[in-house]
Design a protein around this motif. Structure first.
Motif: not given
Length: 213
Positions: A179-186
């Motif tokens: 969930m945290m690492n997914g922030i980098s994509w958007w």
């Protein structure tokens, strides 16, 4: 391409006209890693050579080889920044005084702020990790697994203390990190990162880990 500073200048000029200040705590190698990550993100790792990287960074080719012997070594340095360096910075938060909930909250917040600061490096380290040598890839993978285990352990401690109600600490750790690492994509410029860190901490603690149950 915009003019670049010389090897002793104070600014790195990237190929799209943006600039990155020199003189950070990591020294010249750190500056090269940051600028090369931007260049890889823009052009792709496999389409450029050391000469193009040197031009993008704004230094002479010979100077680049004084710091890195190959393009793969630069990619490895990017991956280390987003794994070992984060681990070194964040693991003390899990070892500090406080309840499992407090310690994990501090780590989640620090993790998100770090990803926001190094968003491009993080994306490049994920997209281009297959460019690493088998030895380097294995090392990076081991660091990521250790980070995940430490998060799992503090979750398990929180479950034992009655703070968290996750049935499976391992799966919960994977969910929180994904969930945290997914922030980098958007994540985009102008985002209130402090508020985002607060929101995602609540998502992790009260949602995934059901600490309010």
């Amino acid at each position: 391409m915009s003019p670049k500073s010389g090897d002793d200048g104070t600014v790195v000029s990237l190929s799209d006209g943006r600039t990155r200040p020199r003189g950070g705590g990591e020294g010249r190698r750190g500056e090269i890693v940051s600028a090369a990550a931007d260049f890889f993100a823009e052009h792709g790792y496999h389409t450029v050579g050391m000469r193009e990287i040197a031009e993008a960074v704004g230094i002479r080719g010979a100077s680049l080889y004084n710091h890195f012997s190959s393009k793969e070594e630069i990619m490895y340095a990017i991956a280390l920044r987003m794994t070992r360096e984060l681990q070194d910075q964040h693991m003390p938060l899990l070892d500090a005084a406080g309840t499992p909930r407090e310690r994990l909250a501090n780590l989640i917040r620090a993790h998100i702020l770090s990803l926001a600061e190094h968003q491009t490096e993080h994306l490049v380290s994920l997209r281009e990790q297959t460019a690493l040598t088998p030895e380097h890839l294995a090392e990076i993978t081991d660091i990521r697994k250790y980070y995940q285990r430490r998060v799992r352990d503090v979750i398990a401690a929180g479950v034992a203390a009655g703070e968290f109600h996750a049935v499976n600490p391992h799966q919960a750790a994977v969910a929180v990190l994904d969930m945290m690492n997914g922030i980098s994509w958007w994540l985009h410029d102008g985002e209130d990162v402090e508020a985002l860190a607060d929101t995602y901490t609540a998502y992790a603690l009260d949602g995934v880990l059901q600490s309010g149950s």
